[in-house]
Enzyme design. Structure first.
Site, PDB file in Angstrom:
ATOM      1  N   SER A 134       0.807  -1.223   0.000  1.00 37.27           N
ATOM      2  CA  SER A 134       0.000   0.000   0.000  1.00 37.27           C
ATOM      3  C   SER A 134       0.840   1.273   0.000  1.00 37.27           C
ATOM      4  O   SER A 134       0.298   2.364  -0.184  1.00 37.27           O
ATOM      5  CB  SER A 134      -0.927   0.015   1.226  1.00 37.27           C
ATOM      6  N   GLU A 244     -11.267   5.205  -7.246  1.00 37.26           N
ATOM      7  CA  GLU A 244     -10.978   3.771  -7.161  1.00 37.26           C
ATOM      8  C   GLU A 244     -11.567   3.181  -5.891  1.00 37.26           C
ATOM      9  O   GLU A 244     -12.164   2.099  -5.907  1.00 37.26           O
ATOM     10  CB  GLU A 244      -9.469   3.530  -7.188  1.00 37.26           C
TER      11      GLU A 244
END
Length: 381
Positions: A134, A244
């Site tokens: 991430s 997203e």
């Protein structure tokens, strides 16, 4: 509770998507799973229906809907079938599309958008790296200037559509000394020398989705393929990440709702000890709780969609929607498996595959832990 987010145009579009899925997709999902990919015929059919160009201007072959609710309708209907469809189609039409519409030059638009809309060119986005997860600011893929070109070296992993993509939006470090502010986005055609893809990754779920590792070994990319501004890639990614994450939230909840509805019917039909299993107080109370939690969450997601349509969705609210729906989705599906008993553990039952497919939603698009970190920082903590 009746949802007020959609009007008759959205309802008509939903009907067309559902009809397409009944006709062109549902009869073949087992074949897709066996192949670990959606065939090009699927993409061409989706392009013919106009599903790939909802955000693309008409002059380039899109429909330029100008209303994210159409994206949400498409996502919801795809998620009712399985998680792989909104994952793959969403990467192309909901995640890559804004980069190609808002950051590209006229020449790039002419070159990329028409085949993007038709399904002749499939896209992916190369952010995640083996060591980064991430942490997008920590990426190690590099791009070094060489005359009018850039030489790319590095790798990406867990890339949806990665095995089939014809064009990948790749994040690479162009000014290492600038750290996060030294990243640039490139449009990399996958037939370039030095580009290679690994095997289709063997995932726990979402068998229909092709996911791969990508490798760049001295891949020469012209400056004409830079997407957006030099060294502004991280800012560009942060700009589009809320959409997203909202798309993930819409998918998560629609998927959970569909399987919960099917499970509710199962508990009415399945008999044990002389009555339907849904009549047992524990199961009755559990289903009442799950339905209520899903409907309450739907209200927040719908408001997030409306906020995004107005350009008002904040990264923090997108993070809230993403992590909460992923958590709820996994909790709902875990209970659905339990309510199916032994049959819930059989792959031939949709609930078992749905349960497997959903687990990754707490990881991708930024892990749930990262989402909570963002929310916590916004609270001044």
């Amino acid at each position: 509770m009746k949802r007020e987010i959609y009007d008759s145009d959205h309802d008509a579009f939903r009907d067309s998507v559902a009809a397409f899925l009944d006709r062109e997709v549902k009869p073949y999902v087992e074949e897709y799973a066996a192949a670990k990919a959606l065939p090009r015929e699927f993409w061409l059919a989706a392009g013919k229906q106009g599903f790939l160009g909802l955000e693309i201007p008409e002059e380039y072959g899109g429909s330029d809907a100008g209303d994210y609710r159409f994206n949400a309708v498409l996502t919801e209907e795809l998620a009712k079938v399985n998680m792989s469809l909104p994952s793959c189609l969403g990467i192309h039409a909901d995640i890559v599309a804004p980069y190609l519409v808002h950051l590209t030059t006229d020449e790039q638009k002419q070159r990329w958008l028409p085949p993007f809309c038709s399904g002749e060119m499939l896209t992916a986005i190369g952010m995640t790296e083996p060591s980064g997860g991430s942490d997008l600011a920590a990426l190690k893929t590099t791009a070094v200037k060489d005359g009018d070109d850039w030489i790319l070296n590095g790798s990406k992993t867990f890339i949806t559509n990665g095995y089939s993509a014809d064009l990948v939006v790749v994040a690479a470090r162009t000014s290492p000394e600038k750290k996060a502010r030294g990243i640039t986005l490139f449009g990399v055609e996958t037939d370039r020398e030095g580009y290679s893809r690994g095997r289709k990754l063997d995932k726990v779920g979402q068998d229909e989705s092709d996911t791969a590792e990508l490798f760049f070994e001295d891949v020469r990319v012209p400056s004409a393929n830079i997407i957006g501004e030099l060294d502004s890639g991280f800012i560009h990614m942060m700009t589009f990440l809320p959409q997203e994450r909202l798309g993930s939230a819409v998918t998560n909840l629609a998927h959970a709702r569909q399987i919960l509805e099917e499970t509710l019917q199962y508990t009415k039909d399945r008999k044990a000890f002389g009555q339907s299993i849904g009549q047992f107080q524990h199961n009755k109370f559990l289903l009442a709780e799950l339905v209520t939690r899903v409907e309450v969450t739907q209200a927040f997601v719908d408001q997030s969609v409306l906020a995004h349509c107005k350009g008002e969705l904040t990264p923090i609210d997108a993070a809230k929607a993403k992590w909460f729906t992923a958590q709820l989705q996994n909790e709902v599906l875990d209970h659905c498996v339990q309510l199916h008993g032994g049959y819930g553990y059989m792959n031939e039952y949709r609930v078992a595959r749905a349960w497997r497919d959903a687990r990754v939603t707490k990881i991708w698009a930024g892990s749930n832990e990262i989402m909570k970190e963002l929310i916590g920082r916004d609270l001044g903590l």
